[in-house]
Design a protein around this motif. Structure first.
Motif, short mmCIF file in Angstrom:
data_model
loop_
_atom_site.label_atom_id
_atom_site.label_comp_id
_atom_site.label_asym_id
_atom_site.label_seq_id
_atom_site.Cartn_x
_atom_site.Cartn_y
_atom_site.Cartn_z
N ASP A 36 31.12 -59.31 -7.42
CA ASP A 36 30.33 -58.08 -7.39
C ASP A 36 31.22 -56.85 -7.19
OD1 ASP A 36 28.10 -59.57 -7.72
OD2 ASP A 36 27.64 -59.67 -5.56
N ARG A 39 32.93 -56.01 -10.54
CA ARG A 39 32.02 -55.38 -11.50
C ARG A 39 31.75 -53.93 -11.11
NH1 ARG A 39 29.60 -60.53 -11.42
NH2 ARG A 39 28.16 -59.87 -9.77
N LEU A 40 31.63 -53.64 -9.83
CA LEU A 40 31.38 -52.28 -9.37
C LEU A 40 32.55 -51.36 -9.72
CD1 LEU A 40 29.57 -50.34 -7.83
CD2 LEU A 40 30.69 -51.08 -5.71
N TRP A 42 34.74 -51.69 -12.14
CA TRP A 42 34.79 -51.45 -13.60
C TRP A 42 33.70 -50.47 -14.03
CZ3 TRP A 42 38.51 -51.95 -16.76
CH2 TRP A 42 39.51 -52.89 -16.57
N ARG A 43 32.55 -50.56 -13.39
CA ARG A 43 31.50 -49.59 -13.72
C ARG A 43 31.95 -48.15 -13.42
NH1 ARG A 43 26.51 -52.93 -10.92
NH2 ARG A 43 26.29 -54.52 -12.57
N PHE A 46 34.56 -47.15 -16.10
CA PHE A 46 33.88 -46.83 -17.37
C PHE A 46 33.16 -45.48 -17.29
CE2 PHE A 46 33.75 -51.56 -18.38
CZ PHE A 46 34.81 -51.47 -19.26
N ALA A 47 32.54 -45.21 -16.16
CA ALA A 47 31.83 -43.94 -16.00
C ALA A 47 32.81 -42.77 -16.07
CB ALA A 47 31.07 -43.92 -14.67
#
Length: 584
Positions: A36, A39-40, A42-43, A46-47
């Motif tokens: 988790d 994934r956070l 990378w988010r 990407f943002a």
């Protein structure tokens, strides 16, 4: 029936029961997995990348729009930066400004922005009547990004164009060269082109000496350029030019030249060539009659060359001041006959040959020395090679392809060889300053530097003898009209017939007077040349003694006080007796 308030109390027992139930439930532990976190992260990346790309697209679009709208403006600004590059001021030896930069506006168009080419062409033609309206209309109707319309417009023209409010029409501020003295120093200063680049004279010398490279490197700024100081004295320059103008009018002459040279340093203190031009109107310089005759023109200098021949003969030791030469009859050389203009028809001493300007006597002195010695001597005086100074404009001497006996004779009295007036002045200065040839310059130079650049060309005794002969010529000979009360002037006249259709014309002359003052210890040399003078009055001759000599006197009379030369109260008769005694 009695009613109590307890009947209306809310029943909250169910809430308490619920809270007790929840509180009695066992709590579940909080669990965070490593996946988790990844994934956070990378988010977030990407943002951030998305926002960065968004901003990049927006910035790129803004730049694109700016370039599309103002790309030619940017090119215009670049061009304006190039043409507006500053030049250093040019000042005289006293700091008086001779040339400086001023701001002017230039008019340009962006045809792709023009709304109505017909209207724009018509409106602009009202402000600039010299515009070709039809051609301007065609140019404005194109899709071009940039077009110069007119460089260096006046403030009034700028105002009128601005009031038209035409889209696609704009102004660029440029540096423009301005010469406060107009034509006064024109041939020395030279000129610049429309891009403020030096193309002639000292202006070109400045560019060739590194200013052009500084401009290309972007280091030549408005406030970072030191003034270029010249050896010219503006007061002397004005006096020389003024007297030459007077002489041209007085003798209805075709042209006139005047040079003032410091004989101890080689500095050109004043130099004028008329007709001249106004460097604020560069197109005038294209007139062939306005060339710089002082350095570009090469001429037969006539009897002024007898100064060099006499110095050669005396310096060689083959001829002495008390020697005599037979001038009783013409001299025959290679089928040609040499005459004296005003012959005495007798034997003449060396001083008499000089003051009576005898061609025959001078020729015989040259023959005594021989051709090799004559060539070597004139070469030492810089009269056989092109004279190089800071001015790029220079004329190469014209000399015989084959130096024959006849050539030697005619050259001895100034025919058959053509040199520039500045060459003549520099050679003359070497005979006046003790015998040292010093290359002339238009930049300040002290005596120590001059000494390092100098070379000895005659003995000190020869220089002293030549000063005496020059003084005697003003007191008793052809240069009497060059006398200036209070100043001991020495000089030599030169009257050269001009060549017309391959033959010497006795009605067209180029007259000269080579002089120095104060002659006891000369500081300044003055050379005046008058082209095709006419008699001042009917019945008078038009020889150098009648026009070039008095013009020289007028110049010396004006400039001597400016240059700090104090007048002396001397008796001309006593001075003459002293001079003759010194020669004898």
């Amino acid at each position: 029936m009695s009613v109590t308030t307890e009947a209306f109390k809310p029943d909250n027992s169910w809430r308490e029961s619920s809270w007790r139930h929840l509180a009695s439930r066992p709590r579940q532990p909080s669990i965070t997995r490593a996946g988790d976190n990844e994934r956070l992260r990378w988010r977030v990346v990407f943002a951030m990348a998305a926002f960065g790309m968004l901003y990049a697209v927006l910035a790129g679009r803004l730049v694109h729009l700016g370039l599309a709208a103002n790309g030619d403006d940017m090119r215009t600004a670049g061009a304006a930066s190039a043409v507006a590059a500053a030049r250093p001021d040019i000042v005289d030896e006293n700091g008086e400004i001779l040339a400086t930069d001023i701001k002017t506006a230039s008019l340009y168009a962006e045809p792709r922005r023009i709304v109505d080419a017909d209207e724009a062409a018509e409106q602009l033609s009202l402000v600039f009547p010299d515009f070709d309206r039809e051609r301007l209309r065609r140019d404005l109707a194109t899709n071009a990004g940039f077009l110069w319309l007119k460089r260096e417009i006046t403030p009034d023209q700028r105002r009128r164009v601005h009031e038209l409010g035409l889209p696609g029409i704009g102004f660029v501020s440029e540096n423009s060269r301005f010469y406060p003295g107009g034509p006064t120093v024109s041939h020395i200063l030279g000129a610049v082109n429309v891009d403020n680049q030096g193309i002639a004279g000292i202006e070109k010398y400045i560019d060739d000496s590194g200013l052009a490279d500084l401009h290309q490197a972007g280091f030549a700024t408005e406030h970072g350029l030191e003034p270029v100081k010249l050896s010219i004295d503006l007061r002397v320059q004005h006096a020389v030019r003024s007297e030459l103008e007077t002489a041209m009018g007085k003798y209805t002459a075709k042209a006139a030249i005047g040079i003032v040279l410091d004989v101890k340093t080689g500095e050109v203190v004043g130099m004028s060539s008329l007709p001249d031009f106004d460097p604020n109107i560069p197109a005038q310089a294209l007139d062939k009659d306005r060339l710089n005759r002082a350095t570009v023109g090469v001429y037969e200098m006539g009897s002024t060359f007898k100064t060099f021949t006499t110095a050669m003969a005396l310096d060689s030791g083959l001829v002495h001041l008390n020697d005599t030469f037979d001038a009783s009859k013409p001299l025959r050389i290679s089928g040609f006959t040499i005459h004296d203009f005003h012959g005495k028809h007798r034997a003449l001493s060396v001083p008499e040959i000089f003051i009576y300007s005898s061609n025959i006597g001078t020729a015989k002195m040259a023959l005594e020395c021989g051709i090799p010695m004559q060539q070597e001597f004139l070469g030492k005086l810089g009269l056989l090679d092109e004279l190089r100074t800071e001015l790029p404009e220079a004329g190469a001497p014209l000399k015989p392809r084959e130096w024959t006996k006849l050539s030697s004779v005619t050259i001895s009295f100034g025919h058959g060889i053509s040199v520039s007036p500045l060459q003549t002045a520099a050679a003359g200065a070497a005979l006046m300053n003790g015998g040292y040839y010093i290359p002339p310059t238009f930049l300040p130079r002290d005596e120590r530097t001059a000494a390092e650049l100098s070379r000895r060309v005659v003995k000190p005794e020869t220089s002293a003898d030549m000063r005496k002969l020059m003084r005697l010529n003003v007191l008793k000979g052809s240069g009497r009209r060059a006398a200036v009360p209070g100043y001991r002037v020495g000089g030599k006249t030169g009257t050269a017939e001009k060549v017309v259709n391959g033959k010497y014309a006795n009605d067209k002359r180029r007259n000269a007077f080579l002089s120095a003052f104060p002659i006891d210890d000369p500081r300044y040399l003055v050379l005046v040349v008058i082209d095709e003078p006419n008699p001042e009055k009917p019945g008078l001759p038009a020889t150098a003694g009648m026009n070039a000599a008095p013009t020289t006197a007028a110049i010396i009379r004006r400039i001597a006080p400016m240059l700090g030369i104090k007048p002396l109260l001397t008796d001309p008769e006593e001075d003459l007796a002293t001079t003759i005694a010194a020669i004898e």
